[in-house]
Design an enzyme around this catalytic site. Structure first.
Site, mmCIF file in Angstrom:
data_model
loop_
_atom_site.group_PDB
_atom_site.id
_atom_site.type_symbol
_atom_site.label_atom_id
_atom_site.label_comp_id
_atom_site.label_asym_id
_atom_site.label_seq_id
_atom_site.Cartn_x
_atom_site.Cartn_y
_atom_site.Cartn_z
ATOM 1 N N SER A 154 4.079 3.957 -32.407
ATOM 2 C CA SER A 154 5.134 4.873 -31.996
ATOM 3 C C SER A 154 5.145 6.064 -32.928
ATOM 4 O O SER A 154 4.933 5.924 -34.134
ATOM 5 C CB SER A 154 6.494 4.156 -32.034
ATOM 6 O OG SER A 154 7.555 5.079 -31.948
ATOM 7 N N LYS A 188 6.448 -0.397 -34.615
ATOM 8 C CA LYS A 188 6.095 -0.796 -33.250
ATOM 9 C C LYS A 188 4.631 -1.231 -33.103
ATOM 10 O O LYS A 188 3.718 -0.597 -33.617
ATOM 11 C CB LYS A 188 6.372 0.351 -32.268
ATOM 12 C CG LYS A 188 7.826 0.734 -32.114
ATOM 13 C CD LYS A 188 8.701 -0.404 -31.621
ATOM 14 C CE LYS A 188 8.446 -0.820 -30.187
ATOM 15 N NZ LYS A 188 8.634 0.191 -29.165
ATOM 16 N N ARG A 189 4.454 -2.342 -32.351
ATOM 17 C CA ARG A 189 3.134 -2.831 -31.911
ATOM 18 C C ARG A 189 3.266 -3.072 -30.408
ATOM 19 O O ARG A 189 3.722 -4.138 -29.979
ATOM 20 C CB ARG A 189 2.759 -4.124 -32.638
ATOM 21 C CG ARG A 189 2.437 -3.913 -34.121
ATOM 22 C CD ARG A 189 2.528 -5.222 -34.916
ATOM 23 N NE ARG A 189 1.538 -6.213 -34.522
ATOM 24 C CZ ARG A 189 0.518 -6.613 -35.283
ATOM 25 N NH1 ARG A 189 0.329 -6.058 -36.486
ATOM 26 N NH2 ARG A 189 -0.311 -7.533 -34.867
ATOM 27 N N HIS A 206 10.493 -17.646 -12.001
ATOM 28 C CA HIS A 206 11.592 -16.669 -11.986
ATOM 29 C C HIS A 206 11.865 -16.120 -13.388
ATOM 30 O O HIS A 206 12.962 -15.612 -13.658
ATOM 31 C CB HIS A 206 12.881 -17.269 -11.413
ATOM 32 C CG HIS A 206 12.721 -17.875 -10.055
ATOM 33 N ND1 HIS A 206 12.825 -17.141 -8.892
ATOM 34 C CD2 HIS A 206 12.432 -19.142 -9.666
ATOM 35 C CE1 HIS A 206 12.624 -17.928 -7.854
ATOM 36 N NE2 HIS A 206 12.376 -19.145 -8.301
ATOM 37 N N THR A 235 -29.413 15.058 10.510
ATOM 38 C CA THR A 235 -28.180 15.800 10.305
ATOM 39 C C THR A 235 -27.683 15.528 8.893
ATOM 40 O O THR A 235 -28.135 14.576 8.234
ATOM 41 C CB THR A 235 -27.112 15.417 11.352
ATOM 42 O OG1 THR A 235 -25.989 16.305 11.236
ATOM 43 C CG2 THR A 235 -26.646 13.975 11.158
ATOM 44 N N SER A 236 -26.750 16.345 8.423
ATOM 45 C CA SER A 236 -26.298 16.220 7.032
ATOM 46 C C SER A 236 -25.814 14.815 6.701
ATOM 47 O O SER A 236 -26.085 14.274 5.627
ATOM 48 C CB SER A 236 -25.171 17.219 6.755
ATOM 49 O OG SER A 236 -25.642 18.542 6.866
ATOM 50 N N GLN A 239 -22.362 10.142 14.288
ATOM 51 C CA GLN A 239 -22.952 11.050 13.305
ATOM 52 C C GLN A 239 -22.781 10.490 11.899
ATOM 53 O O GLN A 239 -23.508 10.866 10.981
ATOM 54 C CB GLN A 239 -22.314 12.437 13.396
ATOM 55 C CG GLN A 239 -23.029 13.475 12.538
ATOM 56 C CD GLN A 239 -22.460 14.868 12.690
ATOM 57 O OE1 GLN A 239 -21.869 15.402 11.754
ATOM 58 N NE2 GLN A 239 -22.615 15.457 13.865
ATOM 59 N N HIS A 288 -22.403 25.391 2.317
ATOM 60 C CA HIS A 288 -22.894 24.132 2.890
ATOM 61 C C HIS A 288 -23.819 23.493 1.857
ATOM 62 O O HIS A 288 -24.890 24.030 1.552
ATOM 63 C CB HIS A 288 -23.656 24.404 4.193
ATOM 64 C CG HIS A 288 -23.869 23.182 5.023
ATOM 65 N ND1 HIS A 288 -24.694 22.153 4.647
ATOM 66 C CD2 HIS A 288 -23.357 22.832 6.240
ATOM 67 C CE1 HIS A 288 -24.694 21.222 5.587
ATOM 68 N NE2 HIS A 288 -23.880 21.603 6.578
ATOM 69 N N ARG A 332 -15.003 12.189 -1.702
ATOM 70 C CA ARG A 332 -15.537 12.842 -2.906
ATOM 71 C C ARG A 332 -14.672 12.514 -4.119
ATOM 72 O O ARG A 332 -15.153 12.568 -5.256
ATOM 73 C CB ARG A 332 -15.600 14.356 -2.710
ATOM 74 C CG ARG A 332 -16.669 14.818 -1.732
ATOM 75 C CD ARG A 332 -16.582 16.324 -1.519
ATOM 76 N NE ARG A 332 -17.415 16.771 -0.414
ATOM 77 C CZ ARG A 332 -18.664 17.200 -0.532
ATOM 78 N NH1 ARG A 332 -19.226 17.242 -1.730
ATOM 79 N NH2 ARG A 332 -19.345 17.588 0.527
#
Length: 432
Positions: free
Chosen positions: A262, A268-269, A141, A93-94, A212, A68, A310
């Site tokens: 690549s 490649k760019r 389109h 309470t928690s 709660q 806990h 979390r």
């Protein structure tokens, strides 16, 4: 979130160190508030403030035994405070600690995201003004439609992120809500004045009513706003990716000296930044769905939301922060090629002037159906041949009967399409 997509400033908000700092502040403020209303001795509240501290490793060790986290934290703090610690967590309470802490973290994170949005819009505004009158083809389109300017495209981007800014500002008051109301929210063992004082000192508003937990529609709204921001980032990352395609090449992501595109093809760019942003947007949208699933809890509370939050709360905030800063840098350094925009404008040989001619023909008295079909016949010949729309229009009998060739040439002008650009910029607030 993995380090690859994490900036340290945002990560610090969600780190255990910051979380426990807020926990300790809440517990201390609660004791001080109770001392103020005469519930506990002031000397004990002062001792808690003076001696209260924690040790991350020791909390983790205790939690292995208690299973806990809040109890482990309180036990660790008590080892430093001494006998006065008996007043800590009094009537609480928690979730009083957890949910109020989460509100503080969401508040701090949203402030940082708002700063990111403002800085992004500043860069977009600068570049929109730079290219205000730079002509390019507008597409619907994916097909050439009518001319726009690249500045107008960026002005639209600036306006869209203005709505993102407004949404987050609007949501902030609903996430800046804390609670110290006990096991089922009735304040049975803790005076409501304590809740009010603690929340006020944390920069929060006390929930008018809670169970709660603080109800999760608030958290789902926050996550949905983040998902909308992510989708806007995705929308513009996708836009720039399309405009970088080799056969278009109207803009291009900055490619630094020594960068590689690549492992196999040295030429490649690639638009890797935009692709990365589009991918991360999918995760943020998925997290928003998880937040919506957290809204229906059992009765006054179950714990099913806790494990989800979390993960999704820090991850979404960290990703959005990273994505906004990354998009800002992309826009700031975006390579823009006006010469290619002009080249692409000419690909269709003036087809984008078709509506201008259609409207002028109807003004001259030609029935709309006849005018549309006459312009369309000229347009289809232009699609299929090497002759410009203007020439095909001049050869179309119904057009030629209503418009001279000089009139056609005058109508086929970009000036008609850009007549209101300045007004649009002024209306948006981009220029005076």
């Amino acid at each position: 979130m993995i380090e690859r997509y994490t900036r340290p400033e945002m990560a610090a908000i969600w780190a255990d160190q910051r979380k426990y700092e807020i926990w300790l502040e809440i517990e201390t403020l609660a004791c001080e508030a109770q001392a103020e209303i005469g519930v506990i001795p002031k000397e004990d509240a002062q001792t808690i403030r003076a001696k209260g501290k924690f040790d991350l490793k020791e909390i983790a060790r205790i939690e292995e035994r208690t299973n806990h986290d809040v109890i482990a934290f309180l036990e660790n703090v008590a080892s430093y405070v001494g006998p006065s610690c008996r007043w800590m967590h009094q009537g609480m309470t928690s979730s009083d600690v957890l949910d109020t802490t989460l509100a503080v973290q969401m508040s701090e994170a949203s402030d940082m995201i708002l700063k990111d949005l403002r800085e992004l819009r500043d860069v977009i505004a600068k570049r929109a003004i730079e290219f205000k009158k730079t002509p390019m083809i507008g597409r619907s389109h994916g097909i050439h439609a009518e001319p726009i300017t690249f500045g107008l495209k960026l002005a639209l981007m600036w306006d869209e992120f203005g709505r993102a800014l407004a949404r987050l500002e609007d949501a902030q008051p609903r996430i800046r809500v804390g609670k110290l109301s006990g096991a089922v929210g009735t304040h049975a063992h803790l005076d409501p004045r304590v809740e009010e004082k603690v929340c006020e000192r944390l920069g929060l508003k006390a929930a008018a009513l809670s169970t709660q937990v603080i109800q999760r529609d608030r958290h789902a709204e926050f996550q949905t706003v983040l998902a909308l921001i992510a989708s806007s980032i995705d929308r513009w990352a996708t836009e720039f990716r399309h405009l970088q395609r080799t056969e278009v090449l109207e803009v291009e992501e900055y490619f630094s000296a020594g960068q590689k595109g690549s492992s196999a093809m040295p030429h490649k760019r690639n638009p890797i930044t935009g692709e990365k942003l589009s991918g991360l947007a999918r995760v943020v949208r998925g997290n928003a769905l998880a937040a919506l699933e957290n809204v229906p809890l059992w009765h006054e509370r179950d714990i099913s939301h806790s494990s989800v939050e979390r993960i999704i709360m820090p991850d979404s905030c960290i990703m959005i922060d990273y994505m906004l800063v990354t998009l800002r840098r992309l826009v700031e350094r975006l390579l823009v090629y006006p010469e290619n925009m002009e080249r692409n404008l000419h690909i269709t040989k003036g087809l984008y002037f078709s509506q201008t001619i259609l409207l002028k023909l109807t003004e001259r008295g030609l029935e709309r159906k006849a005018a549309y079909e006459a312009v369309q016949r000229a347009a289809m010949k232009t699609w299929q041949g090497d002759v410009s729309l203007q020439e095909n229009l001049a050869a179309e009998p119904e057009v030629a009967a209503n418009l001279t060739r000089p009139e056609i040439d005058t109508l086929c002008s970009l000036d008609i399409h850009f007549a209101h650009v300045d007004d649009t910029f002024r209306k948006l607030g981009l220029e005076k």
